[in-house]
Design a protein around this motif. Sequence first.
Motif, PDB file in Angstrom:
ATOM      1  N   GLY A  63       0.820  -1.213   0.000  1.00  0.00           N
ATOM      2  CA  GLY A  63       0.000   0.000   0.000  1.00  0.00           C
ATOM      3  C   GLY A  63       0.850   1.258   0.000  1.00  0.00           C
ATOM      4  O   GLY A  63       0.581   2.210  -0.737  1.00  0.00           O
ATOM      5  N   THR A  76      -0.889   7.102   4.567  1.00  0.00           N
ATOM      6  CA  THR A  76      -2.244   6.664   4.238  1.00  0.00           C
ATOM      7  C   THR A  76      -2.200   5.354   3.458  1.00  0.00           C
ATOM      8  O   THR A  76      -2.968   4.421   3.732  1.00  0.00           O
ATOM      9  CB  THR A  76      -2.967   7.737   3.402  1.00  0.00           C
ATOM     10  N   VAL A  80      -3.973   1.911   4.621  1.00  0.00           N
ATOM     11  CA  VAL A  80      -5.015   1.228   3.843  1.00  0.00           C
ATOM     12  C   VAL A  80      -4.614  -0.224   3.595  1.00  0.00           C
ATOM     13  O   VAL A  80      -5.398  -1.155   3.799  1.00  0.00           O
ATOM     14  CB  VAL A  80      -5.261   1.964   2.502  1.00  0.00           C
ATOM     15  N   ALA A  84      -6.658  -3.306   5.398  1.00  0.00           N
ATOM     16  CA  ALA A  84      -7.357  -4.229   4.488  1.00  0.00           C
ATOM     17  C   ALA A  84      -6.887  -5.662   4.738  1.00  0.00           C
ATOM     18  O   ALA A  84      -7.697  -6.591   4.836  1.00  0.00           O
ATOM     19  CB  ALA A  84      -7.100  -3.829   3.033  1.00  0.00           C
TER      20      ALA A  84
END
Lengths: 301, 307
Positions: A63, A76, A80, A84
């Motif tokens: 990510g 960020t 994420v 996830a």
Amino acid sequence: MNLGDIWNSIFAFDNYGEILALVQNSVWAGAVLGLLGGLVGTFVVRRDLAFAVHGISELSFAGAAFALLIGADVVTGSLVGSVAAALTIGLMGGRARSKNSIIGVLMPFGLGLGILFLSLYQGRSANKFGLLTGQIVAVDTVELQVLAIAALAVIAALVIVWRPLGFASVDPEMAQARGVPVRFLAILFMFLLGVSVALSIQIVGALLVLALLITPAAAAQKVTSSPVLAVVLSVVFAEIATVGGILVSIGGRIPISPYVTTLSFLIYVVCAGAAAVRKRRGGARSSPEALTPPVRVESGV
Amino acid sequence: MTAPGIDLSTVTEDGGPKGLGVGESRSGEASAVALRSASLSFGPRTLWQGLDLDIRPGEFFAVLGPNGSGKTSFLKVLLGLLPLTSGSAWVAGRPPGGAGGEVGYIPQQKGFGPDVPLRARDLVGLGIDGHRWGVRVRRRETDTEIRRLLERVGAGGYANVPVGQLSGGELQRLRVAQAVAGDPAVLLCDEPLLALDLNHQQAVSALIDQQRSETGAAVVFVTHEINPILDYVDRVLYLAQGEFRVGSPEEVMTTEVLSELYGSRVEVSRVNGRIVVLGLPDATTHLHHVHDQPALALDQHSEEDGS
Ligand SMILES: Nc1ncnc2c1ncn2[C@@H]1O[C@H](COP(=O)(O)OP(=O)(O)O)[C@@H](O)[C@H]1O
Ligand SMILES: [Mg+2]
């Protein structure tokens, strides 16, 4: 490069005070992550999630690499990716054993994706390397504040679910019978773990997150079976590894992760050694808090 | 499945009605445990159907039957971990799973790993307040209560020993302490005597019965082996071949009833106040089903008190 050069790359303490002032924020960041890692780690170890942490960190890396590639915020991106992955593993259900093959499937996929994104990325190579192995990026005050707030939010959530989560971690069947929402707590913990992994990656890098989220707690578990003492020791060990690692590393030219991982490994070795010695001295039933150690009647031999 | 189970106990010792017919519709909220037209199936396989049952507060209720007859599933229904296929159930006046602190549970025995950071006292502590949110604040009171429970089950001597180092018998005493914390209205026990030596079987049964008589808790006691609890049992639910019988041990543990239930000749006799069952269909594969045949070792896995 001769041995002396290597030594000087690893340990350099010229102008230590000035450099320390410059990286003050990094030391604080390390302290925050040590606290977080020590607390989260106790549950990681009790829930047998070491392998999951590894899987989550690979996807967190993917990510972050993707964010780097498209010019988005790296933190960020890593958040994420790891949340996830953590929720995927959490929703999979089942106990650790059945999850492990799923994680084993996720892990190379995440690592492969991350390497793909990094290969496509044209920017500074230091950015690439940092995602995997960690670095003392000059943490600025705003970043430190964001990190501290996020870490405090995770810790606050942990404190709220502390008892039922501990119950569900060590004695799930009984916890469920007593009305503890075992499944909800499992998924909530995976979410908190995902956030913690993403935060830790900022300092120690994706490959070495285990040193922060597992080793200190595992070492603590070696030397005590008191749940409270295990948590305290886990935090202390994690702080020694991160803050100590950063303080030793700041003069040298290499990333911080080798210092952190080596320190936490040494702590583990000492604890495992202490446990082995105690076991030999006290027999199977020894524990530091044992009121009545097993008494063997000595024959006159 | 042909005939549903039969409730053999239409009248209690004090003359009141005990079992309720399928048509009757009392809500069952006054009973410690109540089932109405309850059935449980997995796919095409029916474990039991048409089960109507009221277990009174203070009753010692045994659930017997061969492996795979649905004894654990019966408890899981009462715990709210498994939904009934049809019918309804109440435990301590609530739907299963809704009565949290009013239900104590002793799980089918399973040891802990050697590294689990949990001492005997911590395990008991989980039974007291492990389900509450937050961190433990009232440490002293909880510690006092833990000590009381440990003493009650005779586990004070190993309060600080990690649970991974305890013998089966020691662990089972802790499970009793954990389950009776907070004096629940219903105690659900899943084969709590399995793999215990005779001494521990008697000790654990006596502890559970003591809790029953002192607090009026209803005990639902799943077991392979009725003899260790024969002195305590009020009624028996015998599950076999997708059918069941309910009644006192004298009513259910007979040659006629068990032969009918199993659909083959089963001999039940009494020797020195113990019940001996011979000729169970699967007795060759499960020696445990031979209810305490004197010639056989009582427990294949008898273990030593490891201290
Ligand atoms: N969740 C489930 N799904 C399908 N079959 C099940 C499930 N739980 C139990 N069974 C089956 O139901 C039968 C009864 O199981 P169980 O209640 O554990 O029996 P017992 O405790 O009497 O040995 C077994 O044949 C088992 O395989
Ligand atoms: Mg069972």
